[in-house]
Every structure is written in C-alpha cells, then in structure tokens.
Enzyme design. Structure first.
Site, PDB file in Angstrom:
ATOM      1  N   HIS A 197      -6.172   0.734  21.317  1.00 25.64           N
ATOM      2  CA  HIS A 197      -5.527   1.491  20.237  1.00 25.64           C
ATOM      3  C   HIS A 197      -6.160   2.874  20.080  1.00 25.64           C
ATOM      4  O   HIS A 197      -5.461   3.892  20.052  1.00 25.64           O
ATOM      5  CB  HIS A 197      -5.654   0.696  18.938  1.00 25.64           C
ATOM      6  CG  HIS A 197      -5.154   1.399  17.721  1.00 25.64           C
ATOM      7  ND1 HIS A 197      -3.932   1.124  17.145  1.00 25.64           N
ATOM      8  CD2 HIS A 197      -5.721   2.368  16.944  1.00 25.64           C
ATOM      9  CE1 HIS A 197      -3.757   1.891  16.080  1.00 25.64           C
ATOM     10  NE2 HIS A 197      -4.842   2.653  15.935  1.00 25.64           N
ATOM     11  N   GLU A 198      -7.484   2.905  19.992  1.00 25.57           N
ATOM     12  CA  GLU A 198      -8.159   4.180  19.744  1.00 25.57           C
ATOM     13  C   GLU A 198      -7.978   5.151  20.904  1.00 25.57           C
ATOM     14  O   GLU A 198      -7.792   6.356  20.697  1.00 25.57           O
ATOM     15  CB  GLU A 198      -9.641   3.950  19.459  1.00 25.57           C
ATOM     16  CG  GLU A 198      -9.930   3.126  18.209  1.00 25.57           C
ATOM     17  CD  GLU A 198      -9.295   3.673  16.951  1.00 25.57           C
ATOM     18  OE1 GLU A 198      -9.028   4.892  16.892  1.00 25.57           O
ATOM     19  OE2 GLU A 198      -9.044   2.887  16.020  1.00 25.57           O
ATOM     20  N   HIS A 201      -4.995   7.275  20.692  1.00 25.43           N
ATOM     21  CA  HIS A 201      -5.166   8.524  19.942  1.00 25.43           C
ATOM     22  C   HIS A 201      -5.789   9.602  20.825  1.00 25.43           C
ATOM     23  O   HIS A 201      -5.414  10.772  20.741  1.00 25.43           O
ATOM     24  CB  HIS A 201      -6.053   8.293  18.718  1.00 25.43           C
ATOM     25  CG  HIS A 201      -5.438   7.448  17.656  1.00 25.43           C
ATOM     26  ND1 HIS A 201      -4.154   7.636  17.201  1.00 25.43           N
ATOM     27  CD2 HIS A 201      -5.949   6.400  16.935  1.00 25.43           C
ATOM     28  CE1 HIS A 201      -3.888   6.755  16.251  1.00 25.43           C
ATOM     29  NE2 HIS A 201      -4.954   5.981  16.078  1.00 25.43           N
TER      30      HIS A 201
END
Length: 283
Positions: A197-198, A201
């Site tokens: 997920h990170e 970004h």
C-alpha cells in the site's frame, strides 16, 4: 474513481485547492497530502490515460520497472519482539511486494539492509536525522524504514513523488511498522500488504476513497467511487450507489484487511509508470 471529464476541467482541478484531495490518515496510513504539483501532474496524466483507454492502448503506457531497494530496520532493541527483523523476514516482505506488483510490471531488488538500535528513531521521532544518516541511493531508488512503532496507530506512511530537491530526496521513502511484515504482530495486517500500500503512494497513487462519492477522487478512471475507507473485507459494499461499480475493496490503495487485498487496476498500473518516468527516472 470515474473521471469522465474534459481536459479543461482537469486542468482547472489541478489548479484548485490541495485540501479537496487531502489524504485520510484516520485508520492506518499517514501519507501526507498530495502537493499541487502532484495533483496537476495527475490531472494531465488522467487525460492521456482516458484517451488511451478509449482507443485500447492503455496497457502500452505501462512500463517494466526494476527498483533498487534498501531496507533499514530501526528498533528499540535487538529482540524480535521489538521489530528487529531477520534477513528471512525481509526476504518474505520483498517476495510479497514482488508478487503483488508483478502484474504492474514492477519488481524490487534488495540492494542492502542495515539495522539500527535507536529508541527515538524506532518510535518515529527524529525522522530527518534518521533518514539523513541511513538513506541510500538516488531518488529513483526505494528506501523502506521498518520501525518498532509509529505513533497514533499508524501502520505506515510514504512520500509522494515530487521534483527532486535536497529535502525531498532526504525524506523520500516509506516508513512502516515492523508488526505489519509477514508473520508480524499486528493482527489483520501482518501479511506484508502495508508495504505494498505505502509503496503505491511512492509511485504516486492516492487512496481509492479520495474525494468520496462526488469529488474527482484518485484521478484514476477505472477505480470506482468510494465514500470512505473500507474496514475488514466488506464484499458487495457500495458506498456510492449513484456511481458506477462496487467499492474497490480488493484494491491495494483501500484500507481493507491484508487478506482482502488483491489488485491494482490497469489505470493504476499506467499511472505508476507515468509518475516514475516524470519524477523519479534518472534522478
């Protein structure tokens, strides 16, 4: 989220307030707000991607990427319970990332691992000093910082791409709670998906619930509108019933449980390639 809008509207959006696209950090992710620069770039890319999708060439915008990756383990002590991760666990984490990003044409190659015992850094205090001391590589290289804990119940945060300056390069990378790695101590979130997920970004992706039902969302055309973050794995959730599609609960950029995560969309794949090419490649 669907963004069936014309070019002029997207450029107007790019110039509008960043607050409309503020990142929700309440549940698990502490990523900062996207900058005006990033919003403008996203809007421009959205136009090109929508045109590519319409003429069947969206997949051609996805590039194969190999990302040199440096792992920094920062713990309060050398005990496993303090988050002092072993080489085997780090390899498991990289394996999860490579499996999940394989459909996106992205692979991560571990170039180095270091371990530091520092009680302040391990609790996410002194970020600038920590990263000044530990960061390796250039702006195109991924640095992952696994800490014993992050205040406020945050499981991780990562910086969006931006024009490469001394300060953006220094702070760049993803900070992740060690308990989220495969076999970690944080139940529901210990399959290694927080890193997935990170890193999304890091490649310039927003949360799928960005902007709710009525905003312009994550500026990726094939992620359905979503009113708020998911919790658990709510099959059939439709928080924006007047918008096309069910909530993208299986998308890595939602807040679902690790076991619920399955995919990035073709539009997200193209966006990651475009963001890397514009902001990170050759930097």
């Amino acid at each position: 989220m669907q963004i069936n809008v014309v070019k002029t509207f997207l450029f107007a959006l790019a110039a509008s307030s960043v607050s409309a696209l503020a990142v929700d950090t309440e549940f698990r992710c502490g990523a900062p707000e996207p900058s005006e620069e990033l919003i403008e770039a996203s809007a421009i890319m959205a136009v090109a991607e929508a045109e590519a999708a319409a003429n069947g060439t969206l997949a051609a915008r996805q590039s194969a990427l190999t990302i040199d990756t440096y792992v920094h383990v920062v713990a309060t002590s050398t005990s496993a319970s303090a988050g002092y991760l072993s080489d085997a666990t780090i390899q498991q984490q990289l394996r999860v990332m490579n499996e999940d990003y394989a459909p996106s044409g992205i692979q991560f190659v571990l170039k180095g691992t270091d371990r530091t015992v520092n009680a302040n850094w391990a609790r996410d205090s002194g970020e600038t000093a920590m990263k000044t001391a530990l960061r390796k590589g250039t702006y195109k290289d991924l640095n992952l910082y696994f800490l014993s804990s992050i205040p406020g119940g945050i499981l991780g945060y990562c910086y969006f791409p931006a024009s490469a300056t001394t300060s953006t390069v220094r702070l760049d990378g993803c900070t992740i709670a060690s308990g989220t790695v495969p076999g970690g101590s944080i139940s529901r979130f210990n399959l290694g998906k927080t890193a997935v997920h990170e890193v999304g970004h890091w490649f310039g992706l927003y949360h799928t619930f960005q902007g709710g039902c009525n905003g312009q969302g994550d500026l990726v055309d094939d992620t359905p509108a979503q009113a708020s973050a998911s919790s658990g794995c709510p099959i059939g959730r439709d928080s924006c019933p007047n918008q096309p599609g069910l909530d993208p609960i299986h998308n890595y950029m939602d807040y679902s449980d690790d076991s619920c995560y399955e995919e990035f969309t073709p539009g997200q794949n193209a966006r990651m390639s475009s963001m890397f090419a514009q902001f990170r490649a050759g930097k």
